[in-house]
Design an enzyme around this catalytic site. Sequence first.
Site, short mmCIF file in Angstrom:
data_model
loop_
_atom_site.label_atom_id
_atom_site.label_comp_id
_atom_site.label_asym_id
_atom_site.label_seq_id
_atom_site.Cartn_x
_atom_site.Cartn_y
_atom_site.Cartn_z
N THR A 245 0.84 -1.19 0.00
CA THR A 245 0.00 0.00 0.00
C THR A 245 0.87 1.25 0.00
OG1 THR A 245 -1.73 -1.17 1.21
CG2 THR A 245 -1.79 1.25 1.26
N CYS A 332 24.48 4.43 7.06
CA CYS A 332 23.68 3.22 6.86
C CYS A 332 24.36 1.97 7.41
CB CYS A 332 23.36 3.04 5.38
SG CYS A 332 22.29 4.34 4.73
#
Length: 397
Positions: A245, A332
């Site tokens: 979604t 990261c």
Amino acid sequence: MSVYLDHAATTTVRPAALAALARAAERVGNPSSLHGAGRAARSTLEDARERIAAALGAQPAEVVLTSGGCEADTLAVVGGYLAARAADPARRRVVTSAVEHAAVRGAGRAVAEVHGGTHVVAPVGPDGVLDVAALEAELAAHARETAVVSVMVANNETGAIQPVEAVVAAVRREAGNAVLVHADAVQAVGHVPVDFGASDLDALSLSGHKLGAPAGIGALLVQRTTPLAPVIHGSGQERGVRSGTVPVALAAALAVAIEEAVAELETEAARLAGLRDELERGVRASVPDVRVNAADARLPGFLHLTLPGADVDALLFALDSWGVQASAGAACHAGVTQPSEVMLAVGDDEWLARSVLRLTLGWTSTATDVERALAVLPRAVERARAAGAVAARHAAG
């Protein structure tokens, strides 16, 4: 007051993007639903897609929304490889530069370790810029076996601008349109001009939190004729290549942030370059043996330093304790300080590659930030070098 000099890791959310997020988040509706609320959500989503496309020289159908840059990079590299292999089993090679973001490097490793392909790492010169001649030689020898070539627009550690136009030309010359050419533009969008339509790239990645949108939203711009295999499976949203979604409110915020960053690009780039140059002059004056790692062309807000003998953990701790927030490079790695991949790629040894500092400016940076940083940096370096000397003695036995 603290000074934030880590905008390459994430920058402040822009007020207009936050307002767009709040407005869209107040309304219920899944954009895949057919009722009125769903149609309203779909309208907001498609409006955001159109605005993103218009700001970056793309067509709305070319905007595939993702959770951020890492997912977009993975979809381009792994998804491109899988689609190419399905069409032609001979295409087993993925070529990336030696200074790519961890997402692209990891995708290349996944191609080799999980999907049975070959990950080729093209070298860079001493300035951290891709060796185009080496890439051309690789393509001349293996164009028929190549599936994907991925070279970033601008490096996330040094800010070095990479020769993407030359990369595209080399691939088209040797392989036509049979090889997917991808560019990670996560650090570039909003700081240097990006025109996807004019670039002849097959795919380009971007991430919202680098330019003033909230974290958790990004996009892969991908030509409609470029085949991709999905790496997330589900109901087939986003052209069937990115299921899940779509977060409408985040998409709306991303569109506003990109529009604002692109509209301000020229004046903001000049302002940030001026602040960076003032910061660089001050660092050179106060730390004479510093090495500035800068290519001829770099992002306007990036200053990447090697400080020989400095323990980077001690350096970052000292800076933070005195109100300056910076980093040793890419953010990261789950908070674990590692040697700079870029500095290792250009030939530094591991010890020197650990003695780096990345100072990055953003849309909220001011001249006062530069002054405050310069006031504490020499003391922080001195403390870090004392810690580095102790660590060196322990390492020696």
